[in-house]
Design an enzyme around this catalytic site. Structure first.
Site, PDB file in Angstrom:
ATOM      1  N   HIS A  74      -3.996 -16.075  49.777  1.00  0.00           N
ATOM      2  CA  HIS A  74      -4.958 -17.025  49.212  1.00  0.00           C
ATOM      3  C   HIS A  74      -6.163 -17.221  50.134  1.00  0.00           C
ATOM      4  CE1 HIS A  74      -6.351 -19.832  46.358  1.00  0.00           C
ATOM      5  NE2 HIS A  74      -5.176 -20.256  45.927  1.00  0.00           N
ATOM      6  N   SER A  75      -6.052 -16.817  51.393  1.00  0.00           N
ATOM      7  CA  SER A  75      -7.205 -16.895  52.289  1.00  0.00           C
ATOM      8  C   SER A  75      -8.272 -15.879  51.912  1.00  0.00           C
ATOM      9  CB  SER A  75      -6.768 -16.657  53.742  1.00  0.00           C
ATOM     10  OG  SER A  75      -6.101 -17.779  54.252  1.00  0.00           O
TER      11      SER A  75
END
Length: 491
Positions: free
Chosen positions: A176-177
């Site tokens: 998700h980064s």
């Protein structure tokens, strides 16, 4: 699974036949990409499993004339497509790293993604309703081992699993980064396009809009809450002494209040707060089950008419607004929350056009913050859908340039796992990202299912493949509340 074997038997029947590293077809010079605080919130992988039946696979093989028709044609096609895609979406081939301040950044070093080939004798029909969470889905994704060394953890992983019936699943995990939902959708759409187009002879590759990977405005040292060209003296919302009113992120404040409320009467919460929890020590609350409920297009229209009443010409609401209001009212009542307790509805808001300057088209990082509505349980139960919708709109309107800055400052500290909170409902809206339409095998998937969320408070809103105006809601519930929730939800 309605077979002579139970699900436990089948969990072992997924065999890995191949694991490869996939490098970009065109290598980029190594570079460090500074991440924003929004990117750093959740570096864990988010997983989505696409299901394609045997007819989709047959169509894929017929149209990929350059392949020899062998069983690994799907795997080979996806590998070639990923090589092409990583050449443009090059941060996806990199690795996370920590700077001297222990802040996560992204080292674009061409280390590549990981692609796994697997097979199972299970037939897709044995899985039943693909919209419902199934323990077997966990075997259809590749989960890299994380030993606290970010430099070795791939940011994109995928597993291609052939079923006994000839169908396939494609399980994709993305840190998700790296991307938020819209960016992940664009990345996977580009990958699917490259997987089908590049395998065809005499076909010119159509280049989609190019992604913009630099975090730009969202980096704290570049963030300016004063719009360009405007004197600070002319700005609204200033105190009598001329100083600016300090904007606070309501979502963060409300979350803190919920935690303190729970700690006042919950020994488990007190223990959690005392001992702390690293984000990698994921809490899986066994007291939740994940169920998918279908809010049909007809029911949504019925709710809208009920909300608007005689004001149809002067008041209208979106499907998201009415669905979120309906979910919050239903869950609050089904959970039997104390009438005087504070309950909170939080939902993601895209800030691409809310920051100044606006983020460029094709921005590929995380660009969502949470807006928040807080009421007592009694107020939520007694309120009309229309009253809650108005609260949702107020919360969304409050997300300004200043709010985004306050939110990013608030989430800039050490990351911890969110404790279990029955009073919190988080909505992640995917309805504008029809993942099931991503044609990795030339056709739409039978279903695209996220794995069960590690944060049970999250409710996913997704498009339904057979009801384009309907919404599938994946919700975490207590087992004892499922029956009540279902009855109230379907009215």
């Amino acid at each position: 699974m309605d077979t002579e074997h139970d699900i436990g038997d089948y969990l072992t029947l997924v065999s890995i036949t191949k694991t490869v590293s996939v490098l970009p077809k065109v290598l980029h010079p190594p570079k460090l990409l500074t991440l924003s605080n929004l990117d750093r919130q959740s570096p864990i992988h988010m997983y989505l499993v696409f299901f394609y039946n045997s007819t989709s696979v047959a169509h894929h093989k017929i149209n990929n004339l350059s392949l020899d028709g062998a069983d690994d044609s799907v795997f080979r096609s996806l590998k070639c497509g990923l090589e092409e895609t990583l050449s443009v979406w090059y941060p996806a081939a990199g690795r996370l790293s920590c700077d001297h301040g222990n802040k996560l950044n992204l080292w674009c070093n061409n280390k590549g993604a990981v692609l796994v080939e697997a097979e199972t004798p299970v037939e897709m029909s044995e899985l039943g309703d693909l919209s419902q969470c199934n323990e077997f889905f966990e075997k259809l994704v590749h989960k890299p081992v994380f030993d606290e060394d970010f430099s070795e953890m791939p940011l994109v992983v995928a597993q291609v699993t052939k079923f006994g019936c000839g169908g396939y699943s494609i399980g994709i995990g993305i840190s998700h980064s790296l991307f938020d939902g819209p960016a992940a959708y664009e990345f996977m759409s580009a990958w699917a396009s490259n997987s089908t187009i590049t395998m065809k002879q005499h076909k010119v590759l159509e280049i989609p809009k190019l992604p913009v990977h630099d975090r730009g405005t969202l980096l704290m040292d570049k963030f300016d809450e004063t719009p360009k060209g405007i004197s600070t003296d002319l700005l609204p919302n200033r105190n009598d002494d001329g100083s600016a009113v300090v904007t606070r992120a309501a979502a963060v404040d409300h979350l803190y209040q919920l935690i303190m409320q729970a700690a006042a009467s919950n020994d488990r919460m007190i223990n959690f707060l005392k001992n702390g929890s690293n984000i990698w020590n994921q809490i899986i609350d066994s007291n939740y089950v994940h169920k998918t409920f279908h809010l049909s297009g007809a029911l949504i229209e019925s709710l809208k008419k009920e909300v608007c009443g005689d004001e149809m010409s002067s008041f209208s609401c979106s499907s998201f607004e009415v669905a979120a209001a309906h979910l919050w009212k239903t869950k609050t009542k089904a959970f039997g929350v104390r009438k005087e307790a504070m309950v909170c509805l939080q939902f993601s808001v895209d800030v691409r056009n809310k920051v100044d300057p606006a983020l460029p088209q094709g921005f590929s990082g995380n660009a969502f913050v949470l807006a928040s509505v807080a009421l007592t349980a009694a107020q939520v139960e007694e309120a009309t859908h229309k009253a809650i919708i108005e609260k949702i709109r107020e919360a969304k309107k409050s997300v300004t340039n200043s709010y985004v800055k306050a939110y990013m400052e608030a989430v800039g500290g050490p990351q911890t796992t969110l404790p279990p909170l029955d009073e919190l409902t988080l909505v992640s809206d995917w309805t504008r990202m029809p993942f099931h339409k991503i044609g990795f095998l030339n056709e739409s998937a039978a279903y695209a299912s996220p794995l069960a969320s590690l944060i049970p408070q999250v409710a996913y809103f997704m498009q339904n493949p057979s009801d384009c105006k309907g919404i599938d809601m994946r919700v975490g519930l207590h087992p004892q509340s499922v029956s009540t929730f279902s009855r109230l939800f379907h009215r």
